[in-house]
Design a protein around this motif. Structure first.
Motif, PDB file in Angstrom:
ATOM      1  N   ASP A 161       0.849  -1.205   0.000  1.00 62.12           N
ATOM      2  CA  ASP A 161       0.000   0.000   0.000  1.00 62.12           C
ATOM      3  C   ASP A 161       0.874   1.240   0.000  1.00 62.12           C
ATOM      4  OD1 ASP A 161      -2.214  -1.527   0.211  1.00 62.12           O
ATOM      5  OD2 ASP A 161      -2.294  -1.435   2.409  1.00 62.12           O
ATOM      6  N   GLY A 162       2.148   1.032   0.250  1.00 64.57           N
ATOM      7  CA  GLY A 162       3.046   2.174   0.466  1.00 64.57           C
ATOM      8  C   GLY A 162       3.595   2.746  -0.825  1.00 64.57           C
ATOM      9  N   LEU A 163       4.502   3.671  -0.629  1.00 62.90           N
ATOM     10  CA  LEU A 163       5.144   4.364  -1.741  1.00 62.90           C
ATOM     11  C   LEU A 163       6.127   3.431  -2.458  1.00 62.90           C
ATOM     12  CD1 LEU A 163       5.659   7.173  -3.090  1.00 62.90           C
ATOM     13  CD2 LEU A 163       7.420   7.543  -1.345  1.00 62.90           C
ATOM     14  N   PRO A 223      15.172   3.831   4.692  1.00 60.20           N
ATOM     15  CA  PRO A 223      14.888   2.471   4.202  1.00 60.20           C
ATOM     16  C   PRO A 223      13.405   2.100   4.255  1.00 60.20           C
ATOM     17  CG  PRO A 223      16.052   2.422   6.314  1.00 60.20           C
ATOM     18  CD  PRO A 223      16.057   3.844   5.865  1.00 60.20           C
ATOM     19  N   ASP A 224      12.672   2.666   5.205  1.00 60.03           N
ATOM     20  CA  ASP A 224      11.271   2.264   5.355  1.00 60.03           C
ATOM     21  C   ASP A 224      10.295   3.205   4.651  1.00 60.03           C
ATOM     22  OD1 ASP A 224      12.141   0.183   6.958  1.00 60.03           O
ATOM     23  OD2 ASP A 224      12.182   1.486   8.729  1.00 60.03           O
ATOM     24  N   ALA A 225      10.816   4.241   4.026  1.00 60.66           N
ATOM     25  CA  ALA A 225       9.930   5.244   3.431  1.00 60.66           C
ATOM     26  C   ALA A 225       9.260   4.749   2.159  1.00 60.66           C
ATOM     27  CB  ALA A 225      10.725   6.512   3.128  1.00 60.66           C
ATOM     28  N   ALA A 226       9.923   3.820   1.471  1.00 60.14           N
ATOM     29  CA  ALA A 226       9.405   3.404   0.164  1.00 60.14           C
ATOM     30  C   ALA A 226      10.016   2.067  -0.228  1.00 60.14           C
ATOM     31  CB  ALA A 226       9.771   4.455  -0.892  1.00 60.14           C
ATOM     32  N   SER A 246       6.255  10.202   1.394  1.00 59.75           N
ATOM     33  CA  SER A 246       6.294   9.156   2.419  1.00 59.75           C
ATOM     34  C   SER A 246       6.052   9.730   3.794  1.00 59.75           C
ATOM     35  CB  SER A 246       7.654   8.466   2.405  1.00 59.75           C
ATOM     36  OG  SER A 246       8.637   9.372   2.871  1.00 59.75           O
ATOM     37  N   GLY A 247       6.219  11.038   3.935  1.00 62.10           N
ATOM     38  CA  GLY A 247       6.020  11.662   5.241  1.00 62.10           C
ATOM     39  C   GLY A 247       7.273  11.667   6.103  1.00 62.10           C
ATOM     40  N   VAL A 248       8.364  11.033   5.641  1.00 64.54           N
ATOM     41  CA  VAL A 248       9.564  11.007   6.490  1.00 64.54           C
ATOM     42  C   VAL A 248      10.123  12.405   6.713  1.00 64.54           C
ATOM     43  CG1 VAL A 248      10.350   8.661   6.041  1.00 64.54           C
ATOM     44  CG2 VAL A 248      11.048  10.513   4.507  1.00 64.54           C
ATOM     45  N   GLY A 249       9.937  13.261   5.736  1.00 67.05           N
ATOM     46  CA  GLY A 249      10.487  14.617   5.840  1.00 67.05           C
ATOM     47  C   GLY A 249       9.961  15.354   7.041  1.00 67.05           C
ATOM     48  N   SER A 250       8.690  15.144   7.352  1.00 68.65           N
ATOM     49  CA  SER A 250       8.105  15.887   8.460  1.00 68.65           C
ATOM     50  C   SER A 250       8.615  15.367   9.800  1.00 68.65           C
ATOM     51  CB  SER A 250       6.581  15.782   8.412  1.00 68.65           C
ATOM     52  OG  SER A 250       6.213  14.423   8.435  1.00 68.65           O
ATOM     53  N   LEU A 251       9.183  14.142   9.787  1.00 72.46           N
ATOM     54  CA  LEU A 251       9.692  13.584  11.038  1.00 72.46           C
ATOM     55  C   LEU A 251      11.132  14.000  11.284  1.00 72.46           C
ATOM     56  CD1 LEU A 251       8.282   9.950  10.728  1.00 72.46           C
ATOM     57  CD2 LEU A 251       7.371  11.837  12.085  1.00 72.46           C
ATOM     58  N   ASN A 252      11.961  13.840  10.280  1.00 67.60           N
ATOM     59  CA  ASN A 252      13.381  14.078  10.529  1.00 67.60           C
ATOM     60  C   ASN A 252      14.084  14.777   9.379  1.00 67.60           C
ATOM     61  OD1 ASN A 252      13.256  12.070   8.752  1.00 67.60           O
ATOM     62  ND2 ASN A 252      14.597  10.630   9.801  1.00 67.60           N
ATOM     63  N   LEU A 253      13.398  15.730   8.791  1.00 59.81           N
ATOM     64  CA  LEU A 253      14.024  16.488   7.719  1.00 59.81           C
ATOM     65  C   LEU A 253      15.214  17.267   8.273  1.00 59.81           C
ATOM     66  CD1 LEU A 253      13.515  17.024   4.721  1.00 59.81           C
ATOM     67  CD2 LEU A 253      12.287  19.077   5.410  1.00 59.81           C
ATOM     68  N   SER A 263       7.017  20.154   2.511  1.00 63.34           N
ATOM     69  CA  SER A 263       6.318  18.919   2.195  1.00 63.34           C
ATOM     70  C   SER A 263       4.978  19.155   1.510  1.00 63.34           C
ATOM     71  CB  SER A 263       6.111  18.110   3.466  1.00 63.34           C
ATOM     72  OG  SER A 263       5.345  18.877   4.349  1.00 63.34           O
ATOM     73  N   THR A 264       4.522  20.387   1.426  1.00 70.59           N
ATOM     74  CA  THR A 264       3.247  20.636   0.752  1.00 70.59           C
ATOM     75  C   THR A 264       3.483  21.249  -0.631  1.00 70.59           C
ATOM     76  OG1 THR A 264       3.081  22.813   1.727  1.00 70.59           O
ATOM     77  CG2 THR A 264       2.009  21.035   2.895  1.00 70.59           C
ATOM     78  N   ALA A 265       4.713  21.052  -1.130  1.00 62.37           N
ATOM     79  CA  ALA A 265       5.112  21.781  -2.336  1.00 62.37           C
ATOM     80  C   ALA A 265       4.167  21.632  -3.529  1.00 62.37           C
ATOM     81  CB  ALA A 265       6.513  21.357  -2.768  1.00 62.37           C
TER      82      ALA A 265
END
Ligand SMILES: N[C@@H](CCC(=O)N[C@@H](CS)C(=O)NCC(=O)O)C(=O)O
Length: 247
Positions: free
Chosen positions: A19-21, A49-52, A107-114, A125-127
Motif C-alpha cells: 500500500d506504500g510508496l 529504508p522504510d519510506a518506500a 512518504s512523510g519522512v520529511g516531516s519527522l526528521n528532515l 512537504s506541501t510543495a
C-alpha cells in the motif's frame, strides 16, 4: 535496499503487494547522469529504508520494454513515485534535491526528521499543493519554489501537452519532433497532468502558451522561437546535452 527489476510482472507484483510508496528509477547504463542519480537513489534508500520500496529498472533492457512503454519513459534518468496505480509524481532529469524532496513529501519522512540544513531549493512537504494544506501565501510561495526546481530539473526541460510519445497538441508534437531530429536530450513535464504547474508557469515565466522549452533553467520560448534558434544555430542546445563532468 534497492530491487533490480527484471520484467514488468515483478513491478506489478510489488505494486499489488504494498500500500506504500514505490519509487521506480529508470536508467540507462551508459548515461553518466544516470550513474550519478543511481548513487543518489542508493543514498536515499539507505537514509530512508522504510519510506518506500525502491526499484531500479534498466530502461534499455528489452525485458523492461513493456514497463517503459507503460509509464511512457522517453528520457532518463526518470523517477516515478507510485502508490498502487496512481502516479504521485515524476522526476525527470538529474535533480537529487527534487528526488529527495519527493521521497520526503510522499512518504512523510520529511516531516519527522528532515535535516535542518534544508536549503531554499528544497520545497516544503506541501510543495505540490495536492494536500490543500496551508494558506494561500504558502501555496503561492511553494509553487514558485517548485517551478524554479522544475524548470531546471534537467539541462533542457520541455513543458508540453502530453508526453513525447503521446503529444496532445500539434505544437508540442512539432517541438518533440524537432528535438528528436536534433538529437537533443531533455526532461519533460506534462502540464496537462498538473493544472497548478500549467497555470503557474505561465505567470512564473510570463509566457502564455505551451510548449515551453528551458535551457539551464532559462526560458528559451515556444515552438516558433525554438525553430528560429535552430535555424540560426544548428548546434543550439548542444552544450546542454554534453555529459556533465562535475567531478
Ligand atoms: N506559436 C506558439 C503556439 C503555442 C500555442 O498557441 N499553444 C496554445 C495551444 S496548445 C496554449 O498553450 N494555450 C494555453 C493553454 O492551453 O494553457 C508557439 O510557438 O509555441
Amino acid at each position: 535496499m534497492i530491487i533490480q527489476i527484471k520484467n514488468e510482472e515483478e513491478v506489478t507484483a510489488i505494486l499489488n503487494k504494498t500500500d506504500g510508496l514505490v519509487i521506480l528509477n529508470f536508467y540507462a547504463a551508459w548515461a553518466e547522469p544516470c550513474a550519478r542519480m543511481n548513487q543518489v537513489f542508493e543514498a536515499i534508500a539507505a537514509e530512508y529504508p522504510d519510506a518506500a520500496t525502491y526499484l531500479s529498472i534498466d530502461a534499455e533492457d528489452e525485458a523492461n520494454a513493456s514497463t517503459t512503454e507503460k509509464y511512457d519513459v522517453s528520457a532518463v534518468p526518470y523517477f516515478l513515485f507510485l502508490k498502487g496505480e496512481a502516479v504521485l509524481e515524476q522526476v525527470s532529469g538529474a535533480d537529487p534535491a527534487l528526488l529527495k524532496s519527493g521521497v520526503e513529501k510522499h512518504s512523510g519522512v520529511g516531516s519527522l526528521n528532515l535535516p535542518a540544513k534544508q536549503s531554499t531549493a528544497n520545497p516544503s512537504s506541501t510543495a505540490n499543493g495536492a494536500s490543500g494544506e496551508g494558506g494561500d501565501e504558502g501555496i503561492v510561495e511553494d509553487i514558485n519554489v517548485r517551478l524554479e526546481k522544475l524548470v531546471s530539473a534537467a539541462p533542457v526541460m520541455l513543458f508540453m501537452k502530453g508526453t513525447p510519445s503521446q503529444p496532445q497538441c500539434g505544437f508540442s508534437r512539432q517541438l518533440v519532433a524537432l528535438l528528436r531530429e536534433r538529437e537533443v536530450r531533455y526532461g519533460f513535464f506534462n502540464i496537462l497532468a498538473d493544472d497548478e504547474v500549467r497555470q503557474g508557469l505561465k505567470i512564473f515565466s510570463d509566457w502564455p502558451t505551451y510548449p515551453q522549452l528551458y535551457n539551464e533553467g532559462i526560458l528559451v520560448g515556444g515552438l516558433d522561437i525554438v525553430k528560429e534558434e535552430f535555424e540560426n544555430d544548428p548546434d543550439f542546445l548542444r552544450p546542454g546535452i554534453a555529459t556533465p563532468t562535475t567531478d
